[in-house]
Design a protein around this motif. Sequence first.
Motif, mmCIF file in Angstrom:
data_model
loop_
_atom_site.group_PDB
_atom_site.id
_atom_site.type_symbol
_atom_site.label_atom_id
_atom_site.label_comp_id
_atom_site.label_asym_id
_atom_site.label_seq_id
_atom_site.Cartn_x
_atom_site.Cartn_y
_atom_site.Cartn_z
ATOM 1 N N THR A 1 0.811 -1.209 0.000
ATOM 2 C CA THR A 1 0.000 0.000 0.000
ATOM 3 C C THR A 1 0.843 1.257 0.000
ATOM 4 O O THR A 1 0.313 2.347 -0.091
ATOM 5 C CB THR A 1 -0.926 0.028 1.224
ATOM 6 N N TYR B 1 -10.016 1.215 4.986
ATOM 7 C CA TYR B 1 -11.042 2.056 4.361
ATOM 8 C C TYR B 1 -10.450 3.431 4.083
ATOM 9 O O TYR B 1 -9.564 3.907 4.805
ATOM 10 C CB TYR B 1 -12.256 2.218 5.287
ATOM 11 N N ARG B 2 -10.965 4.092 3.053
ATOM 12 C CA ARG B 2 -10.538 5.444 2.724
ATOM 13 C C ARG B 2 -11.748 6.342 2.472
ATOM 14 O O ARG B 2 -12.749 5.916 1.897
ATOM 15 C CB ARG B 2 -9.645 5.464 1.477
ATOM 16 N N GLN C 1 -10.969 -0.720 0.781
ATOM 17 C CA GLN C 1 -9.956 -0.754 -0.258
ATOM 18 C C GLN C 1 -9.242 -2.102 -0.343
ATOM 19 O O GLN C 1 -9.109 -2.657 -1.428
ATOM 20 C CB GLN C 1 -8.908 0.336 0.005
ATOM 21 N N GLU C 2 -8.793 -2.596 0.794
ATOM 22 C CA GLU C 2 -7.982 -3.807 0.760
ATOM 23 C C GLU C 2 -7.752 -4.315 2.179
ATOM 24 O O GLU C 2 -8.088 -3.646 3.159
ATOM 25 C CB GLU C 2 -6.627 -3.523 0.103
#
Length: 466
Positions: A18, A422-423, A433-434
């Motif tokens: 990331t 989360y974003r 997100q991942e």
Amino acid sequence: PNAAQTSQSESDAPQNRTKVPGTLNMTITAAPGARQTLIGMGAGFTGYPVGPRNYSNLPRDNRVDMARMIWGNDGFGFRVCRLWGNRAGTTTGAQMLSAYEMLYDDINSVQPHMMWLYDVQGNPARDGLEAYAAYHAQLIADCKAGGLVFQYVGTCNEPDAGNLYAPSQAAELVKGFRAELDKRGLQNVGIVSPECSNVDRKGMSYVQNIKDDPAALADLAGFDIHSYNMSFTPEYNELCNVPRKESWQDESAANGPEGTNDAALAAGSVGRACNDFNFGCDVWMHFEAYLEYDPRDNATRIMGYDPSTGAHQPFLKYYYYKQLRRGFQDGCVFHSSTRSDTREDRYRTMCMTYGDRPAIIGAAGQNVDGSWGINVVNLTSEPDRRPGVSPGNANYQQAATYNITYHVPELANWGTVRFRLYRSSSTVRDAYQEMVLMRGGDVSFSIAPLELVTLVSAPTTTNTAR
């Protein structure tokens, strides 16, 4: 040097998919040892002369939907609400009931565990402390008789801003409220005070006066202050760190215009929350929950509504708050987070106070279900240039993306810990997100300007924070 320059030497972050090459590096550490517990988050309602304008004209479905979005557990589960009288301090119990009864019932219908705070307006020095306390204690009794029950009361909204009473009278006013409430059988109504406008020397002098009077301190449920240009500081946390006394922040926002996608205002809102959680806050509240749209002052509220149609729309800060709550649930036990910095403590502690704003604010804690939550906000941006808004006193760092390594020593021996990431930003809203991995207590990720990143681990039976 600015914060971005200093952080370039912090290159100890492990590689992680990331991370973004070529950006600045920063390590934040959540210290071992539990601090305060999050009692709840919330928001308030004002209006003219009392209560939110045109609220009763809205269709019931619209009203309940707004309540669900803010207060419901399928929204973000705020459960503390602050209701204002008029600024003159002449509101009656009958007027409070007329203004708020419908809203009170709407909110309670979606959140059965509400705590209600009556925010006292007026001028104690002008009216006399004893008469002032008696008047508002009777208003609370009248509201209770009509079905509007308050669990908490303030003593005076922002007394420092209008010189409404002197710091030397803070303890006397608390004792006066306690006596008048008790006379009316309201022993269960807790007092929070002094509700000053900022965490500065004057605000803290009101707190100190209460602390110096054992009887007043015994009568107090919690210290209460606002979080604007000067939010909680390490010194304020030390001042208010009194056993069995809560620490409240019941008003935080920006002022002026706001569109529906203003990432600077959204990041600033959750930045103050993360800051205050780092410095002992138990109850944290945004200023206004939802009110009629006002192009001149939408920044004060989380959501606006159109009284002619009932249509309502949240501002971007709504999604930032919703994401923040994924990591910090009621009952979350916070750990003090700091970053490596050789300059003065305001940079090491990421303190959001007068002058330079920190580039990054991070906060971490463990929830009741054993999961860990981490929230990090990137405050780097251009200065606020909205029409009609003065530049203010805060200096913001130049926009920059950071690679963050969050170090949680208490998780160092947990092996590999999986976190959902989360974003929220101007382009994504509370978006998963991942999955990222923490190893040896370290987890790494990137964060862009004005972005909020939230990490949440899976629930577990192991709860190291308690």
